[in-house]
Design a protein around this motif. Structure first.
Motif, PDB file in Angstrom:
ATOM      1  N   UNK A 202      34.724  34.539  32.808  1.00  0.00           N
ATOM      2  CA  UNK A 202      36.144  35.393  31.881  1.00  0.00           C
ATOM      3  C   UNK A 202      35.599  36.616  31.940  1.00  0.00           C
ATOM      4  N   UNK A 203      34.651  37.226  31.292  1.00  0.00           N
ATOM      5  CA  UNK A 203      33.977  38.067  30.686  1.00  0.00           C
ATOM      6  C   UNK A 203      34.547  39.638  31.894  1.00  0.00           C
ATOM      7  N   UNK A 207      35.865  40.036  38.965  1.00  0.00           N
ATOM      8  CA  UNK A 207      35.686  38.260  39.287  1.00  0.00           C
ATOM      9  C   UNK A 207      35.389  37.305  40.882  1.00  0.00           C
ATOM     10  N   UNK A 208      34.494  38.409  41.650  1.00  0.00           N
ATOM     11  CA  UNK A 208      33.694  37.945  42.527  1.00  0.00           C
ATOM     12  C   UNK A 208      32.031  36.995  41.877  1.00  0.00           C
ATOM     13  N   UNK A 209      32.519  35.402  42.027  1.00  0.00           N
ATOM     14  CA  UNK A 209      31.201  35.254  41.565  1.00  0.00           C
ATOM     15  C   UNK A 209      30.754  34.446  42.243  1.00  0.00           C
ATOM     16  N   UNK A 280      37.973  31.364  25.877  1.00  0.00           N
ATOM     17  CA  UNK A 280      38.281  29.942  24.915  1.00  0.00           C
ATOM     18  C   UNK A 280      39.137  29.116  24.776  1.00  0.00           C
ATOM     19  N   UNK A 281      40.488  30.014  24.465  1.00  0.00           N
ATOM     20  CA  UNK A 281      41.443  29.220  24.287  1.00  0.00           C
ATOM     21  C   UNK A 281      41.968  28.185  25.916  1.00  0.00           C
ATOM     22  N   UNK A 311      35.427  28.994  38.156  1.00  0.00           N
ATOM     23  CA  UNK A 311      34.890  29.933  39.188  1.00  0.00           C
ATOM     24  C   UNK A 311      36.462  29.957  40.430  1.00  0.00           C
ATOM     25  N   UNK A 312      36.971  28.725  40.603  1.00  0.00           N
ATOM     26  CA  UNK A 312      38.038  28.799  41.057  1.00  0.00           C
ATOM     27  C   UNK A 312      38.818  29.684  40.686  1.00  0.00           C
ATOM     28  N   UNK A 313      38.958  29.986  39.107  1.00  0.00           N
ATOM     29  CA  UNK A 313      40.089  30.321  38.863  1.00  0.00           C
ATOM     30  C   UNK A 313      39.491  32.391  39.143  1.00  0.00           C
ATOM     31  N   UNK A 314      38.246  32.288  38.849  1.00  0.00           N
ATOM     32  CA  UNK A 314      38.048  33.826  38.913  1.00  0.00           C
ATOM     33  C   UNK A 314      38.418  34.085  40.075  1.00  0.00           C
TER      34      UNK A 314
END
Length: 529
Positions: A202-203, A207-209, A280-281, A311-314
């Motif tokens: 998330x940092x 965000x392309x993992x 984190x939350x 990874x799906x979230x990113x």
């Protein structure tokens, strides 16, 4: 149907293989193996040794039903305990050549006819004894004659085939999947997670993992493709490879739906997480579900699976059309469970008909064969899906010997969940090194899959709820020992596959807790390879 591969040539190991179990359990399985091969065991004072009776390997002619001349074989099995859950077992094939002089035992009358009658009578007597005498008195045609001297020096060599058979029996058994219904849960919110616990994706600003491509996957990509990936539960490598496939399909401009063997009760939490920032939350909220908090973690709720969801979230945060679907249930077992899993996949497919649909589950659910070790009439999820989708692709996980996190029944019937060894059969054995790749077969294999997703050496992925033990494993170092979910772990480390020196013993945890017996179902079945 594709033919089975030839058995690999066995070579003497450079290092001893360490079993992740007490030595007495490994030797108990070795005893069963020897007995099934027809060997009779001596009673030994030291329980870490097994020794069989002599058995002749015929060279000369038999005498009155006994075997006198030729090679005589016995087995010596040595078990070496290294730690509470680490042991080494060596199997030696002992050989001695004997040439008997049994003339003094023959009838010494003057008449040759009388000698032959005596021999015929002796053979008849032995035959009757074999048929009707108690087992401890029975004789076999290949028994060593009692007058043969077999004392003295013998030659012993490692029996690599028998050692491999034992390894496959111990490390290719079907996994057990624990259903949440009757399992005790960890504390839900009372413990503290150090900042080092949380995923860091998330940092990332972009965000392309996409870590690496999966060779051989590109030719399969098309709108509406469904791929079932049959995994070995509790590894880092299987979810990581599926994440690469997910990323590759999304990068090709295709919508992607990821189906995971997680209880449908978790769907709302998964949806919220995939739509969140992933901080984190958000991670705490995802892991608040019963599926993640059950103590008897079977590998489906691993850190690697949590990372796959992230990874799906990113990817979604980067603008790709990605969804995650929980396809499993905690209310059913056997064929009924698989039928409900298939219905969930069908419903998700109907909602997103053009998506590439990737489903990761234990291979008993994905293989197109209607059989299982725990049920004669088991019908897997894949069979239901293939009826509606003839273009369905089933990939079996290909791997090299390594470790996983999983559950098994102890000799006392209790459920134990911990780091376990995993050895592939020749059907799915793959090179230990190299990037993941899809290797398609010329035709459907008779075990029910179209190709192999090769991922190399396996390493254990601990339960996502565990507070520590999620450090990245290097090629020369195996995953640390397993911490108890929801509590501070006691980790000393586990032995790497093929390690030549004993490693400190990991603390046993994740064992069955008092209360109702857990509901379990069969999962990945590497023993069929």
């Amino acid at each position: 149907m594709a033919a089975r591969p030839a058995e690999p040539e066995l070579v003497a190991p450079r290092f001893e293989h360490i079993f992740m179990m007490p030595v007495e359990r490994a030797l108990a399985e070795a005893t069963k193996l020897l007995v099934q091969h027809g060997w009779v065991l001596h009673e030994m004072e030291d329980p870490n040794y097994l020794l069989t009776e002599w058995k002749s390997d015929r060279i000369g002619a038999s005498s009155w039903g006994w075997q006198s001349d030729g090679e005589h074989i016995r087995y010596l099995v040595i078990g070496e305990p290294l730690a509470e859950r680490q042991s080494v077992v060596r199997i030696f094939r002992m050989k001695r050549v004997a040439f008997a002089n049994d003339a003094e035992l023959r009838y010494d009358g003057q008449s040759g006819e009388m000698m032959w009658k005596h021999m015929e009578t002796a053979q008849l007597e032995q035959s009757l004894r074999r048929r009707g005498a108690p087992v401890d008195l029975a004789m076999r045609e290949r028994d060593t004659a009692p007058w043969v001297e077999l004392d003295g020096a013998v030659k012993g060599t490692r029996d690599l085939k028998l050692e491999r058979d034992l390894t496959l029996r111990l490390e290719s058994k079907p996994s057990l999947e624990t259903l949440t219904g009757s399992l005790r849960l960890t504390r839900d919110e009372a413990f503290f997670r150090d900042p080092s616990f949380y995923l860091k994706r998330h940092r990332q600003e972009v965000q392309e993992p996409c870590e690496q491509k999966v060779a051989g996957f590109q030719p399969l990509l098309r709108h509406g493709l469904t791929v079932l990936i049959g995994e070995q539960l509790g590894t880092r490598e299987a979810p990581a490879a599926v994440g690469n496939m997910l990323c590759e399909a999304a990068g090709a401009g295709l919508g992607v739906t990821l189906g995971l063997s997680i209880s449908r009760k978790e769907q709302e939490r998964i949806d919220r997480y995939v739509a969140s920032a992933g901080g984190p939350p958000d991670q705490d909220a995802l892991l608040h579900g019963d599926f993640w908090r059950k103590i008897q973690q079977d590998g489906r709720g691993s850190r690697a699976v949590m990372d796959l969801i992230d990874r799906a979230r990113a990817l979604r945060a980067a603008g790709h059309a990605v969804a995650v679907v929980a396809i499993d249930t905690d209310l059913s077992h056997g064929s009924t469970r698989d039928a409900r899993m298939a219905e969930t996949v069908k419903a998700a497919r109907a909602a997103r008909p053009q998506d590439v649909f990737l489903v990761l589950a234990g291979n008993a659910h994905t293989r197109l064969v209607a059989e299982a070790a725990w049920s004669d009439d088991f019908i897997p999820m894949s069979r239901h899906l293939a009826e509606k989708d003839p273009g369905l692709v089933v990939l079996e996980l290909g791997y090299a010997q390594g470790r996983r996190w999983g559950c098994d029944l102890a000799p006392n019937g209790e459920l134990e969940c911990n780091v376990m060894g995993l050895t592939p059969g020749p059907l799915v054995a793959s090179p230990p090194d190299g990037p993941p790749r899809v290797r398609m077969l010329p035709e459907l294999h008779d075990e029910g899959f179209h190709g192999v997703l090769e991922v190399g050496t396996l390493s254990a992925s601990l339960p996502a709820i565990a507070l520590r033990g999620h450090e990245e494993a290097s090629p020369a170092k195996e995953t640390p020992g397993a911490p108890a979910p929801g509590s501070a772990p006691k980790v000393d480390g586990t032995a790497a596959p093929g390690a030549s020196a004993p490693a400190p013993a990991p603390k046993v945890n994740g064992a069955a807790t008092p209360g109702p017996a857990p509901k379990v179902d069969g999962a990945a079945a590497p023993g069929k390879d």
